[in-house]
Scaffold this motif. Sequence first.
Motif, PDB file in Angstrom:
ATOM      1  N   PHE A   6       0.871  -1.174   0.000  1.00  0.00           N
ATOM      2  CA  PHE A   6       0.000   0.000   0.000  1.00  0.00           C
ATOM      3  C   PHE A   6       0.907   1.223   0.000  1.00  0.00           C
ATOM      4  O   PHE A   6       1.650   1.454   0.951  1.00  0.00           O
ATOM      5  CB  PHE A   6      -0.891  -0.008   1.242  1.00  0.00           C
ATOM      6  N   TYR A   7       0.865   2.014  -1.072  1.00  0.00           N
ATOM      7  CA  TYR A   7       1.756   3.164  -1.200  1.00  0.00           C
ATOM      8  C   TYR A   7       0.999   4.469  -1.075  1.00  0.00           C
ATOM      9  O   TYR A   7      -0.021   4.677  -1.725  1.00  0.00           O
ATOM     10  CB  TYR A   7       2.486   3.153  -2.546  1.00  0.00           C
ATOM     11  N   LYS A   8       1.514   5.337  -0.208  1.00  0.00           N
ATOM     12  CA  LYS A   8       1.099   6.734  -0.139  1.00  0.00           C
ATOM     13  C   LYS A   8       2.359   7.558  -0.341  1.00  0.00           C
ATOM     14  O   LYS A   8       3.446   7.111   0.035  1.00  0.00           O
ATOM     15  CB  LYS A   8       0.497   7.069   1.224  1.00  0.00           C
ATOM     16  N   PRO A   9       2.252   8.750  -0.927  1.00  0.00           N
ATOM     17  CA  PRO A   9       3.454   9.557  -1.174  1.00  0.00           C
ATOM     18  C   PRO A   9       3.993  10.190   0.113  1.00  0.00           C
ATOM     19  O   PRO A   9       3.929  11.392   0.323  1.00  0.00           O
ATOM     20  CB  PRO A   9       2.987  10.604  -2.190  1.00  0.00           C
ATOM     21  N   THR A  10       4.501   9.343   0.990  1.00  0.00           N
ATOM     22  CA  THR A  10       5.085   9.745   2.266  1.00  0.00           C
ATOM     23  C   THR A  10       6.364   8.937   2.473  1.00  0.00           C
ATOM     24  O   THR A  10       6.578   7.937   1.782  1.00  0.00           O
ATOM     25  CB  THR A  10       4.121   9.455   3.434  1.00  0.00           C
ATOM     26  N   PRO A  11       7.189   9.325   3.428  1.00  0.00           N
ATOM     27  CA  PRO A  11       8.365   8.494   3.740  1.00  0.00           C
ATOM     28  C   PRO A  11       7.966   7.072   4.155  1.00  0.00           C
ATOM     29  O   PRO A  11       8.668   6.108   3.848  1.00  0.00           O
ATOM     30  CB  PRO A  11       9.035   9.231   4.901  1.00  0.00           C
ATOM     31  N   GLU A  12       6.825   6.934   4.818  1.00  0.00           N
ATOM     32  CA  GLU A  12       6.351   5.612   5.220  1.00  0.00           C
ATOM     33  C   GLU A  12       5.996   4.764   4.000  1.00  0.00           C
ATOM     34  O   GLU A  12       6.240   3.564   3.967  1.00  0.00           O
ATOM     35  CB  GLU A  12       5.137   5.734   6.146  1.00  0.00           C
ATOM     36  N   LEU A  36      -2.139   5.191  -4.259  1.00  0.00           N
ATOM     37  CA  LEU A  36      -3.268   6.094  -4.113  1.00  0.00           C
ATOM     38  C   LEU A  36      -3.349   6.899  -5.400  1.00  0.00           C
ATOM     39  O   LEU A  36      -2.366   6.976  -6.138  1.00  0.00           O
ATOM     40  CB  LEU A  36      -3.043   7.031  -2.929  1.00  0.00           C
ATOM     41  N   PRO A  37      -4.488   7.507  -5.695  1.00  0.00           N
ATOM     42  CA  PRO A  37      -4.555   8.335  -6.903  1.00  0.00           C
ATOM     43  C   PRO A  37      -3.505   9.449  -6.848  1.00  0.00           C
ATOM     44  O   PRO A  37      -3.466  10.227  -5.901  1.00  0.00           O
ATOM     45  CB  PRO A  37      -5.961   8.924  -6.862  1.00  0.00           C
ATOM     46  N   VAL A  38      -2.612   9.457  -7.827  1.00  0.00           N
ATOM     47  CA  VAL A  38      -1.544  10.448  -7.891  1.00  0.00           C
ATOM     48  C   VAL A  38      -1.461  10.986  -9.312  1.00  0.00           C
ATOM     49  O   VAL A  38      -2.009  10.406 -10.242  1.00  0.00           O
ATOM     50  CB  VAL A  38      -0.177   9.840  -7.484  1.00  0.00           C
ATOM     51  N   ASP A  39      -0.747  12.102  -9.455  1.00  0.00           N
ATOM     52  CA  ASP A  39      -0.575  12.653 -10.807  1.00  0.00           C
ATOM     53  C   ASP A  39       0.495  11.861 -11.560  1.00  0.00           C
ATOM     54  O   ASP A  39       1.135  10.968 -11.015  1.00  0.00           O
ATOM     55  CB  ASP A  39      -0.236  14.142 -10.748  1.00  0.00           C
ATOM     56  N   ALA A  40       0.685  12.202 -12.823  1.00  0.00           N
ATOM     57  CA  ALA A  40       1.597  11.443 -13.690  1.00  0.00           C
ATOM     58  C   ALA A  40       3.036  11.488 -13.181  1.00  0.00           C
ATOM     59  O   ALA A  40       3.746  10.483 -13.224  1.00  0.00           O
ATOM     60  CB  ALA A  40       1.524  11.981 -15.115  1.00  0.00           C
ATOM     61  N   ALA A  41       3.475  12.643 -12.685  1.00  0.00           N
ATOM     62  CA  ALA A  41       4.851  12.761 -12.188  1.00  0.00           C
ATOM     63  C   ALA A  41       5.061  11.861 -10.972  1.00  0.00           C
ATOM     64  O   ALA A  41       6.085  11.183 -10.856  1.00  0.00           O
ATOM     65  CB  ALA A  41       5.161  14.208 -11.839  1.00  0.00           C
ATOM     66  N   ALA A  43       3.351   9.178 -10.262  1.00  0.00           N
ATOM     67  CA  ALA A  43       3.277   7.790 -10.721  1.00  0.00           C
ATOM     68  C   ALA A  43       4.632   7.333 -11.264  1.00  0.00           C
ATOM     69  O   ALA A  43       5.060   6.203 -11.018  1.00  0.00           O
ATOM     70  CB  ALA A  43       2.194   7.647 -11.786  1.00  0.00           C
ATOM     71  N   GLU A  44       5.354   8.211 -11.978  1.00  0.00           N
ATOM     72  CA  GLU A  44       6.687   7.875 -12.467  1.00  0.00           C
ATOM     73  C   GLU A  44       7.662   7.702 -11.314  1.00  0.00           C
ATOM     74  O   GLU A  44       8.525   6.816 -11.346  1.00  0.00           O
ATOM     75  CB  GLU A  44       7.183   8.950 -13.428  1.00  0.00           C
ATOM     76  N   THR A  45       7.528   8.524 -10.288  1.00  0.00           N
ATOM     77  CA  THR A  45       8.379   8.400  -9.105  1.00  0.00           C
ATOM     78  C   THR A  45       8.160   7.065  -8.419  1.00  0.00           C
ATOM     79  O   THR A  45       9.115   6.411  -7.993  1.00  0.00           O
ATOM     80  CB  THR A  45       8.090   9.559  -8.121  1.00  0.00           C
ATOM     81  N   VAL A  46       6.910   6.647  -8.316  1.00  0.00           N
ATOM     82  CA  VAL A  46       6.586   5.355  -7.699  1.00  0.00           C
ATOM     83  C   VAL A  46       7.193   4.219  -8.505  1.00  0.00           C
ATOM     84  O   VAL A  46       7.787   3.290  -7.946  1.00  0.00           O
ATOM     85  CB  VAL A  46       5.056   5.174  -7.572  1.00  0.00           C
ATOM     86  N   GLU A  47       7.060   4.284  -9.831  1.00  0.00           N
ATOM     87  CA  GLU A  47       7.649   3.266 -10.704  1.00  0.00           C
ATOM     88  C   GLU A  47       9.160   3.180 -10.496  1.00  0.00           C
ATOM     89  O   GLU A  47       9.722   2.094 -10.384  1.00  0.00           O
ATOM     90  CB  GLU A  47       7.349   3.584 -12.170  1.00  0.00           C
ATOM     91  N   ALA A  48       9.814   4.341 -10.453  1.00  0.00           N
ATOM     92  CA  ALA A  48      11.264   4.367 -10.280  1.00  0.00           C
ATOM     93  C   ALA A  48      11.669   3.836  -8.909  1.00  0.00           C
ATOM     94  O   ALA A  48      12.633   3.064  -8.791  1.00  0.00           O
ATOM     95  CB  ALA A  48      11.784   5.790 -10.465  1.00  0.00           C
ATOM     96  N   LEU A  49      10.937   4.205  -7.879  1.00  0.00           N
ATOM     97  CA  LEU A  49      11.228   3.731  -6.529  1.00  0.00           C
ATOM     98  C   LEU A  49      11.075   2.219  -6.428  1.00  0.00           C
ATOM     99  O   LEU A  49      11.935   1.520  -5.895  1.00  0.00           O
ATOM    100  CB  LEU A  49      10.308   4.428  -5.519  1.00  0.00           C
TER     101      LEU A  49
END
Length: 123
Positions: A6-12, A36-41, A43-49
Amino acid sequence: MSVLVFYKPTPEGAEAIRAGAVQAAFHATDLIVHNLPVDAAEAETVEALASGAATGSGVTVRTIQAAADGSPVDQFLAAADQPDVDLLVLGIRHRTQVGKLILGSTEQQILLDAPRPVLAVKA
């Protein structure tokens, strides 16, 4: 078989991806990141991470984008109830007593309602 994060754009959320990649490599299974619903940028960060966390381990990484409508927790729990999911991973943070009283916790709801074992990690 797979590990669902489960990913949220936080350090956790970032720590949950790292821990999920470790668990997926250990169990020789796939890593699925539920955003979680995120913008395209983002989403790319999540993919890279996720790709970076799984580099060199032979783990296949997939991402699922949650729909903008509906509860993210309900969508995650529905994904967690799939037969190929073995383990759920989520990042948590400490909350004060007042914070628990005033605000609900997405992570707490997942912990209580999860249909699979949950690994909770702190950032």
